[in-house]
Design a protein around this motif. Structure first.
Motif, PDB file in Angstrom:
ATOM      1  N   LYS A 463      32.618  14.401   5.681  1.00 15.15           N
ATOM      2  CA  LYS A 463      33.722  15.316   5.371  1.00 15.15           C
ATOM      3  C   LYS A 463      34.531  15.618   6.637  1.00 15.15           C
ATOM      4  N   SER A 464      33.832  15.859   7.746  1.00 13.55           N
ATOM      5  CA  SER A 464      34.493  16.154   9.023  1.00 13.55           C
ATOM      6  C   SER A 464      35.361  14.975   9.470  1.00 13.55           C
ATOM      7  N   GLN A 465      34.835  13.744   9.299  1.00 12.22           N
ATOM      8  CA  GLN A 465      35.598  12.548   9.694  1.00 12.22           C
ATOM      9  C   GLN A 465      36.848  12.369   8.827  1.00 12.22           C
ATOM     10  N   ARG A 466      36.707  12.668   7.518  1.00  5.87           N
ATOM     11  CA  ARG A 466      37.875  12.560   6.609  1.00  5.87           C
ATOM     12  C   ARG A 466      38.975  13.547   7.007  1.00  5.87           C
ATOM     13  N   VAL A 467      38.539  14.789   7.310  1.00  2.34           N
ATOM     14  CA  VAL A 467      39.508  15.829   7.694  1.00  2.34           C
ATOM     15  C   VAL A 467      40.206  15.442   8.997  1.00  2.34           C
ATOM     16  N   GLU A 468      39.449  14.926   9.962  1.00  5.22           N
ATOM     17  CA  GLU A 468      40.033  14.504  11.241  1.00  5.22           C
ATOM     18  C   GLU A 468      41.038  13.375  11.043  1.00  5.22           C
ATOM     19  N   GLY A 478      54.474  14.095  12.032  1.00  4.44           N
ATOM     20  CA  GLY A 478      55.200  15.308  12.432  1.00  4.44           C
ATOM     21  C   GLY A 478      55.111  16.434  11.431  1.00  4.44           C
ATOM     22  N   ALA A 479      53.907  16.715  10.928  1.00  8.67           N
ATOM     23  CA  ALA A 479      53.710  17.801   9.952  1.00  8.67           C
ATOM     24  C   ALA A 479      53.812  19.162  10.640  1.00  8.67           C
ATOM     25  N   GLU A 480      54.070  20.211   9.821  1.00 12.86           N
ATOM     26  CA  GLU A 480      54.189  21.574  10.346  1.00 12.86           C
ATOM     27  C   GLU A 480      52.820  22.161  10.653  1.00 12.86           C
ATOM     28  N   ASP A 481      52.803  23.209  11.485  1.00 16.37           N
ATOM     29  CA  ASP A 481      51.549  23.857  11.885  1.00 16.37           C
ATOM     30  C   ASP A 481      50.814  24.463  10.696  1.00 16.37           C
ATOM     31  N   ALA A 482      51.564  25.035   9.758  1.00 11.29           N
ATOM     32  CA  ALA A 482      50.953  25.670   8.571  1.00 11.29           C
ATOM     33  C   ALA A 482      50.183  24.637   7.737  1.00 11.29           C
ATOM     34  N   GLN A 483      50.765  23.453   7.598  1.00 10.38           N
ATOM     35  CA  GLN A 483      50.088  22.380   6.845  1.00 10.38           C
ATOM     36  C   GLN A 483      48.812  21.926   7.556  1.00 10.38           C
ATOM     37  N   LEU A 484      48.916  21.780   8.888  1.00  9.49           N
ATOM     38  CA  LEU A 484      47.739  21.361   9.671  1.00  9.49           C
ATOM     39  C   LEU A 484      46.625  22.395   9.581  1.00  9.49           C
ATOM     40  N   GLN A 485      47.005  23.684   9.619  1.00 15.26           N
ATOM     41  CA  GLN A 485      46.006  24.757   9.533  1.00 15.26           C
ATOM     42  C   GLN A 485      45.318  24.738   8.167  1.00 15.26           C
ATOM     43  N   GLU A 486      46.099  24.448   7.143  1.00 19.33           N
ATOM     44  CA  GLU A 486      45.549  24.388   5.781  1.00 19.33           C
ATOM     45  C   GLU A 486      44.503  23.274   5.668  1.00 19.33           C
ATOM     46  N   ILE A 487      44.785  22.142   6.295  1.00 17.37           N
ATOM     47  CA  ILE A 487      43.826  21.023   6.276  1.00 17.37           C
ATOM     48  C   ILE A 487      42.570  21.391   7.064  1.00 17.37           C
ATOM     49  N   GLU A 488      42.751  22.053   8.213  1.00 19.02           N
ATOM     50  CA  GLU A 488      41.599  22.452   9.046  1.00 19.02           C
ATOM     51  C   GLU A 488      40.669  23.406   8.301  1.00 19.02           C
ATOM     52  N   GLU A 489      41.254  24.243   7.432  1.00 18.60           N
ATOM     53  CA  GLU A 489      40.453  25.224   6.680  1.00 18.60           C
ATOM     54  C   GLU A 489      39.633  24.597   5.568  1.00 18.60           C
ATOM     55  N   MET A 490      39.792  23.298   5.350  1.00 18.88           N
ATOM     56  CA  MET A 490      38.942  22.594   4.368  1.00 18.88           C
ATOM     57  C   MET A 490      37.473  22.644   4.797  1.00 18.88           C
ATOM     58  N   ILE A 491      37.225  22.712   6.134  1.00 20.66           N
ATOM     59  CA  ILE A 491      35.848  22.881   6.643  1.00 20.66           C
ATOM     60  C   ILE A 491      35.641  24.378   6.861  1.00 20.66           C
ATOM     61  N   ARG A 496      31.343  24.624   9.971  1.00 16.22           N
ATOM     62  CA  ARG A 496      31.722  24.388  11.361  1.00 16.22           C
ATOM     63  C   ARG A 496      30.561  24.723  12.306  1.00 16.22           C
ATOM     64  N   GLN A 497      29.862  25.841  12.005  1.00 14.18           N
ATOM     65  CA  GLN A 497      28.702  26.234  12.815  1.00 14.18           C
ATOM     66  C   GLN A 497      27.586  25.191  12.705  1.00 14.18           C
ATOM     67  N   GLN A 498      27.403  24.689  11.480  1.00  8.77           N
ATOM     68  CA  GLN A 498      26.381  23.653  11.251  1.00  8.77           C
ATOM     69  C   GLN A 498      26.700  22.388  12.046  1.00  8.77           C
ATOM     70  N   LEU A 499      27.988  22.028  12.078  1.00  5.51           N
ATOM     71  CA  LEU A 499      28.413  20.850  12.849  1.00  5.51           C
ATOM     72  C   LEU A 499      28.179  21.051  14.348  1.00  5.51           C
ATOM     73  N   GLU A 500      28.475  22.255  14.832  1.00  4.62           N
ATOM     74  CA  GLU A 500      28.261  22.554  16.253  1.00  4.62           C
ATOM     75  C   GLU A 500      26.787  22.491  16.623  1.00  4.62           C
ATOM     76  N   ASN A 501      25.931  23.032  15.723  1.00  8.67           N
ATOM     77  CA  ASN A 501      24.469  22.961  15.958  1.00  8.67           C
ATOM     78  C   ASN A 501      23.989  21.523  15.983  1.00  8.67           C
ATOM     79  N   LEU A 502      24.513  20.699  15.061  1.00  4.14           N
ATOM     80  CA  LEU A 502      24.130  19.280  15.011  1.00  4.14           C
ATOM     81  C   LEU A 502      24.555  18.577  16.310  1.00  4.14           C
TER      82      LEU A 502
END
Length: 534
Positions: A463-468, A478-491, A496-502
């Motif tokens: 899932k993390s690789q797909r989002v990236e 050249g997407a807007e910041d709001a769109q990028l933030q929306e995609i980032e919030e999919m995780i 995110r904490q689980q990924l950092e621990n891994l």
């Protein structure tokens, strides 16, 4: 070949080459030399799969072949060479330290591909370096070629054996397998190539018009049809030379810890002067005169000749005997005793492990046995100044773990216990072998743990690789910041904490692997040095 080594080889082959190659590699390690027919029958794989897997293993120097008298070819796995895969990050990091990013990528490409021609390496490395540069900047082939030449001059890369040129006779059938040979004089001779050009970036589809793109592609195809000038001259990483460098670094570090920085710099100079002339398996370096050492010292060390002689005398008189005096000509001839240096490094490693595993009092007993060679239990108690009950428990504990050994010396032929001396002693070679076996087990456990951690979090990683990937493509358009933030919030935050621990756990496991491998290197070098000693 121990079970721990076989298991570790199997895990390394599976991780780097996949299941089919791992199956054939492990089969050859377990059974020894085998012909192709037996490999196909016993593994149950298709003939084509076995052939391709053997090609991969031979390309990476993990399997060798030999033509038998009866006319068939037998294949043999090189277990020690498979275990070297564990040390690949260290080779690459050393190349980066000595020869910057260019040297790092040259060694990395050779390790990833097994064998490559110089022209192919130069083009690939130049392209990779150009990718990382700012727009408008490119890497010149000449710069990469120069670094390659320096690596060959210092013997970090070497030529692969070639098929000898023989006059073709139409009547004689070709041999079942070619016999590869190389002249030692040609091993580090770099072919004269006139590589002119610069690294290329990967093109995006919309970058150029179709007509121009096709024309350039046809031109490239025309160029690639001609064989390169060094066609057939393949290069590989000289692993023994890297091991020699690691050994030298260990010796210099040990001298710095025992004496001071100037002493270590003198020893480093002696090792650097003899690194190409001395074989990696030699027990000591070539004799060097005091005058030669003085002339070769780095420019930053402004010490007079008299001070250098005093330092050399101190080093020669040191009980560890890292440096020995072999004559008086030229102001005194000095050598570095590599075997004794490796023995000291291995002994220090053993002492450290005993202290960590059994405590400081056991380490005191261990050091006492190393110094006195053979002692009875009562003598151990007296010399170590430890109560009888505690000393007995500690000795038996180390004896059960094979750290110390017990030698019986009977007074009479009947071996009666009342008339027998029981002497405790330390056999450094057998202790080093036992600890090496434990190290192999530890690395295998670490690899299995990393695989388990990755498998447990496989869905989250995908899932993390797909989002990236989505973020990268949107940023490129050249997407807007709001769109990028929306995609980032999919995780989500917990994910995110689980990924950092891994990530933290995997980094710890990788660091542990490298640390255990450093111990493996010291122990292996000592064992090899002791076995080769006449």
């Amino acid at each position: 070949m121990t079970q721990a080594e076989i298991k570790l080889c199997s895990l390394l082959l599976q991780e780097h080459f996949g299941e089919i190659v791992e199956k054939i590699g492990t089969y050859l390690i377990r059974t020894g030399t085998q012909p192709l027919r037996m490999i196909v029958n016993d593994t149950g794989l298709l003939l084509d799969q076995v052939k391709k897997a053997l090609c991969v293993l031979i390309q990476h120097n993990l399997v060798t072949y030999q033509l038998q008298k009866r006319g068939f070819v037998e294949y043999e796995a090189q277990c020690k060479r498979v275990l070297r895969i564990l040390r690949y990050p260290r080779y690459i990091y050393t190349a980066k330290t000595l020869y910057n990013d260019t040297g790092e990528l040259i060694v990395e490409e050779l390790l990833l591909n097994g064998k490559m021609t110089m022209s192919a390496v130069v083009r690939k490395v130049a392209d990779r370096l150009t990718e990382t540069m700012e727009d408008g900047k490119t890497m010149d082939y000449t710069d990469v070629s120069n670094t390659f030449v320096r690596l060959a001059d210092t013997h970090f890369v070497q030529r692969c054996p070639l098929i000898p040129e023989t006059p073709e006779t139409p009547d004689a059938p070709p041999p079942p397998a070619p016999i590869l040979v190389i002249n030692e004089k040609d091993m580090y001779v770099v072919p004269r190539l006139n590589l002119i050009g610069k690294g290329k970036r990967r093109r995006s589809c919309d970058e150029e018009e179709n007509g121009e793109h096709k024309a350039k592609k046809q031109k490239q195809d025309g160029e690639s049809s001609e064989p390169p000038p060094d066609d057939g001259i393949y290069w590989q990483v000289n692993i023994d030379r890297f091991h020699q460098h690691f050994r030298d670094q260990g010796i210099v570090s040990a001298v710095a810890n025992r004496m001071d920085q100037t002493s270590s710099e003198i020893v480093r100079t002696m090792l650097r002067m003899s690194e190409v002339t001395t074989s990696s398996s030699a027990p000591y370096t070539q004799p060097l005169s005091s005058n030669e050492i003085f002339r070769s010292l780095p420019a930053g060390y402004n010490i007079v000749k008299q001070v250098l002689d005093q330092y050399l005398t101190l080093l020669a008189d040191d009980p560890l005997e890292f440096v020995g005096k072999s004559g008086d000509s030229g102001g005194g001839m000095y050598t570095v005793n590599l075997h004794k240096a490796l023995a000291s490094l291995a002994t220090a490693t053993l002492e450290s492990i005993v202290e960590e595993r059994f405590g400081s009092r056991c380490a005191r007993i261990f050091r006492l046995l190393l110094r006195k060679k053979h002692l009875e239990q009562k003598q151990v108690e007296d010399f170590a100044m430890i109560p009888a009950k505690e000393a007995k428990d500690m000795l038996y504990k180390m004896l059960s773990e094979n750290v110390v050994s017990l030698q019986e010396i009977p007074k009479t032929p009947d071996h009666a216990p009342s008339r027998t001396f029981y002497l405790y002693t330390v056999n450094i070679l057998s202790s080093a072998r036992m600890l090496l076996h434990r190290c192999y087990k530890s690395v295998a456990n670490l690899i299995e743990r990393r695989q388990y951690e990755t498998k447990e979090n496989k869905r989250l990683l995908e899932k993390s690789q797909r989002v990236e990937a989505i973020l990268a493509s949107m940023q490129a358009t050249g997407a807007e910041d709001a769109q990028l933030q929306e995609i980032e919030e999919m995780i989500t935050v917990p994910e995110r904490q689980q990924l950092e621990n891994l990530k933290r756990n995997v980094n710890k496991i990788d660091a542990s692997e490298n640390q255990v491998d450093e111990t493996i290197f010291v122990l292996e070098s000592f064992i090899e040095s002791t076995m080769k000693k006449p």
